[in-house]
Design a protein around this motif. Structure first.
Motif, mmCIF file in Angstrom:
data_model
loop_
_atom_site.group_PDB
_atom_site.id
_atom_site.type_symbol
_atom_site.label_atom_id
_atom_site.label_comp_id
_atom_site.label_asym_id
_atom_site.label_seq_id
_atom_site.Cartn_x
_atom_site.Cartn_y
_atom_site.Cartn_z
ATOM 1 N N ASN A 177 0.865 -1.178 0.000
ATOM 2 C CA ASN A 177 0.000 0.000 0.000
ATOM 3 C C ASN A 177 0.902 1.229 0.000
ATOM 4 N N CYS A 178 1.299 1.662 -1.175
ATOM 5 C CA CYS A 178 2.427 2.590 -1.281
ATOM 6 C C CYS A 178 2.103 3.782 -2.170
ATOM 7 N N THR A 179 2.536 4.957 -1.710
ATOM 8 C CA THR A 179 2.511 6.177 -2.520
ATOM 9 C C THR A 179 3.947 6.662 -2.686
ATOM 10 N N LEU A 180 4.308 7.003 -3.907
ATOM 11 C CA LEU A 180 5.632 7.563 -4.179
ATOM 12 C C LEU A 180 5.470 9.033 -4.524
ATOM 13 N N ALA A 181 6.252 9.890 -3.888
ATOM 14 C CA ALA A 181 6.217 11.329 -4.160
ATOM 15 C C ALA A 181 7.651 11.833 -4.207
ATOM 16 N N MET A 182 8.157 12.048 -5.416
ATOM 17 C CA MET A 182 9.566 12.396 -5.554
ATOM 18 C C MET A 182 9.749 13.518 -6.564
ATOM 19 N N SER A 202 1.586 -1.756 -11.227
ATOM 20 C CA SER A 202 0.508 -0.992 -11.859
ATOM 21 C C SER A 202 0.133 0.148 -10.922
ATOM 22 N N ILE A 203 -0.484 1.172 -11.471
ATOM 23 C CA ILE A 203 -0.771 2.368 -10.678
ATOM 24 C C ILE A 203 -2.262 2.673 -10.673
ATOM 25 N N ASP A 204 -2.714 3.255 -9.552
ATOM 26 C CA ASP A 204 -4.085 3.754 -9.465
ATOM 27 C C ASP A 204 -4.169 5.152 -10.056
ATOM 28 N N GLY A 231 -1.352 0.504 -7.214
ATOM 29 C CA GLY A 231 -2.625 -0.192 -7.046
ATOM 30 C C GLY A 231 -2.926 -1.050 -8.247
ATOM 31 N N GLU A 232 -4.144 -1.507 -8.344
ATOM 32 C CA GLU A 232 -4.529 -2.429 -9.404
ATOM 33 C C GLU A 232 -5.421 -1.782 -10.449
ATOM 34 N N ASN A 233 -5.480 -0.466 -10.463
ATOM 35 C CA ASN A 233 -6.345 0.239 -11.403
ATOM 36 C C ASN A 233 -5.810 0.213 -12.830
ATOM 37 N N ASP A 234 -4.492 -0.022 -12.968
ATOM 38 C CA ASP A 234 -3.829 -0.059 -14.281
ATOM 39 C C ASP A 234 -4.030 1.234 -15.055
ATOM 40 N N SER A 235 -3.969 2.347 -14.364
ATOM 41 C CA SER A 235 -4.075 3.641 -15.043
ATOM 42 C C SER A 235 -2.848 3.877 -15.910
ATOM 43 N N THR A 236 -3.062 4.483 -17.066
ATOM 44 C CA THR A 236 -1.947 4.800 -17.970
ATOM 45 C C THR A 236 -1.933 6.279 -18.317
ATOM 46 N N ILE A 237 -2.544 7.089 -17.461
ATOM 47 C CA ILE A 237 -2.660 8.526 -17.700
ATOM 48 C C ILE A 237 -2.128 9.294 -16.497
ATOM 49 N N CYS A 238 -1.425 10.379 -16.762
ATOM 50 C CA CYS A 238 -0.889 11.243 -15.707
ATOM 51 C C CYS A 238 -1.454 12.647 -15.880
ATOM 52 N N SER A 239 -1.968 13.213 -14.791
ATOM 53 C CA SER A 239 -2.484 14.584 -14.804
ATOM 54 C C SER A 239 -1.384 15.555 -14.411
ATOM 55 N N VAL A 240 -1.338 16.696 -15.093
ATOM 56 C CA VAL A 240 -0.286 17.697 -14.868
ATOM 57 C C VAL A 240 -0.899 18.944 -14.239
ATOM 58 N N TYR A 241 -0.284 19.402 -13.137
ATOM 59 C CA TYR A 241 -0.771 20.566 -12.397
ATOM 60 C C TYR A 241 0.345 21.587 -12.214
ATOM 61 N N ASP A 242 -0.074 22.817 -11.975
ATOM 62 C CA ASP A 242 0.857 23.838 -11.511
ATOM 63 C C ASP A 242 1.087 23.603 -10.019
ATOM 64 N N TYR A 243 2.347 23.507 -9.603
ATOM 65 C CA TYR A 243 2.654 23.184 -8.207
ATOM 66 C C TYR A 243 2.077 24.222 -7.251
#
Length: 532
Positions: A177-182, A202-204, A231-243
């Protein structure tokens, strides 16, 4: 022991320490945006420990913080610092190499249900940068990205150390159960999402928060906080935001089997995506510009990069050269530089130069030590004075080329009685019919094609336009949405003022559909194009 200066060490160990204020802001963002409350913190390459300290302060439920750092001074400093702030019995630090670190002790002591946060700022250098410095701070030797043939030992085999570490972390904790923030360069996040199908995790969700690296670290590059929830969502999309504002700017990733840098353009431009009917080539690679690239002086002599003046005949081993910065107009017929071409195909015997053009051979022998010292492994078992990115296609009279470097895609018709070469920062198509080259450059410079390229290229990359990007342009699909009139209008407005007829146009389409053998050897025919 080898002593390195401070600047070299900073590059080698990725020593851009995250300011404590920024590390705190990252933790606050994770807490506010994701309602994150980790019980376990892990930071690879922790440096002075600003992320570990910030996480221990901001996240109230942390039971254990782990960290790995190869630098003994930083290891000691961080350990003493955390103890000095009263964090007794809550952290375990390792003075070790993250590339060979044994994760078993940590993984055995952490439940897979625990909320794990992997956080930090891994080195921003590339493996080729560190290799050139004879650095020990590198992953184990191997074909990290599983490229084959020449790709594995040239530019494609290069990668960011941060990318290796992020993939290492995501793979190690793939079933936790892991989140990576780097923090990383944006190209690292792009590469991971692009290649997501290759990996064992795979990523949620995946999000990218763009920040000003010059303000935070004093370096000019495109950087971001990359947040991945496994996670097991198998998402293949990344959302981009202004920090700074959390404003959503775009999404990139996979849709219908195609990879887009901006998927909002998907519905409008998907009809252009496919496989190019022509083969894109990269220009000549020689890795010794001061010797191999020449320019004219006012007396018609050649001058090399050392200022040496010489006379060399043009057309057999010396050819005009176009570099990325030259591709600005819609047509190029003259060049500011020339290049020595020692072979007609890769690995061809170069000793024949001595017999055919003694003056060129003597020139190359004069700089033999420099040419023999070229570092790339591709030269080691090749004939003396070898070059790469060369073949029959290089000697076509007509080419359509693009720089790989610029954010705005610009294609140019490149032609001369003596074939013009392009350097390896450029990509091109070869033609034996002028009308085919003119029609192609008109199609590629259309608004529709340029918008499509921008939707699939990452403009923050050092080289936004590569062979992989360009070969997705389906010319036949472009022909379905761009009229003959638009092509003819573009052609007549070029420097050469070419007149494209319906016959040229229909013959071009027929050849693309395989109704004639378009891939035959270049024909020595007269031009069939009519000038106004």
């Amino acid at each position: 022991m080898i002593t390195k200066n401070k600047s070299a060490a900073k590059i080698e160990y990725g020593d851009y320490q995250t300011p404590i204020s920024f590390a705190h802001s990252v933790c606050v963002k994770l807490k506010d945006r994701y309602n994150l409350s980790p019980t376990v913190i892990f930071e690879p390459t922790f440096g002075v420990g600003n992320f570990i300290e910030s996480a221990l302060i901001e996240f109230e439920d942390v039971q254990t913080a782990y960290g790995v750092e190869i630098g003994s001074d930083y290891y000691t400093l961080t350990k003493e610092r955390l103890l000095g702030k009263g964090f007794f019995g809550i952290f375990s630090l390792y003075n070790d190499d993250i590339f060979s670190f044994d994760f078993s002790n940590i993984k055995e002591s952490v439940s897979k249900d625990e909320n794990i946060l992997i956080i930090g700022n891994p080195p921003w250098a590339t493996n080729s940068q560190l290799s050139s410095m004879n650095s020990y701070n590198l992953p184990l030797k191997g074909n990290f990205k599983s490229y084959s043939g020449l790709d594995a030992i040239t530019g494609k085999g290069n990668f960011d150390i941060a990318e290796y570490i992020l993939l290492q972390m995501l793979s190690e904790f793939s079933d936790y159960n892991c989140t990576l923030a780097m923090l990383c360069k944006t190209i690292v996040a792009k590469n991971i999402i692009r290649d997501i199908g290759k990996y064992n995790f795979s990523i949620d969700t995946a999000d990218l928060y763009i920040f000003n690296a010059n303000e935070v670290f004093g370096v000019s590059c495109d950087a971001a906080l990359f947040v991945v929830k496994l996670g097991e969502n198998d998402s293949t999309i990344c959302s981009v935001y202004d920090y700074y504002t959390n404003t959503k700017e775009r999404q990139f990733g996979w849709l219908n089997g195609a990879f887009f840098s901006d998927i909002s353009t998907f519905t409008n431009l998907i009809n252009v995506n496919g496989v190019c009917q022509f083969e894109w080539r990269q220009g000549v690679k020689h890795d010794c510009s001061k010797v191999m690239e020449l320019k004219y002086d006012t007396d018609g002599n050649f001058i090399n990069g050392f200022g040496d003046v010489l006379k060399l005949p043009i057309g057999q081993f010396v050819f005009p050269l176009v570099k990325s910065s030259d591709i600005k107009a819609d047509e190029i017929t003259e060049t500011r530089k020339h290049v020595i071409i020692t072979q007609r195909r890769v690995n061809a015997d170069t000793s024949t130069i001595q017999l055919k053009e003694k003056v060129v051979w003597e020139y190359l022998k004069r700089y033999e030590n420099l040419l023999d010292a070229r570092k790339s492994i591709i030269y080691k078992k090749s004939p003396k004075f070898s070059i790469f990115g060369i073949g029959d296609y290089s000697f076509a009279r007509y080419k359509v080329g693009i720089s790989g470097f610029y954010k705005e895609p610009k294609f140019a018709l490149i032609t001369n009685d003596i074939p013009i070469m392009l350097d390896d920062t450029c990509y091109f198509l070869s033609f034996h019919k002028l009308e085919d080259a003119v029609i192609t450059v008109a199609l590629l410079n259309s608004i529709e094609c340029r918008q499509f390229l921008k939707s699939i290229a990452f403009l923050d990359s050092k080289r936004p336009y590569t062979k992989e990007i360009l070969k997705r342009i389906d010319i036949l699909k472009l022909l379905e949405i761009i009229s003959f009139e638009s092509v003819a209008r573009y052609a007549v407005n070029m420097k050469g003022k070419y007149s494209i007829t319906l016959t040229h146009y229909h013959n071009y389409i027929a050849r693309l559909n395989g109704k004639t053998d378009y891939n035959s050897e270049f024909e020595q025919t007269s031009l069939t194009i009519a000038l106004p």
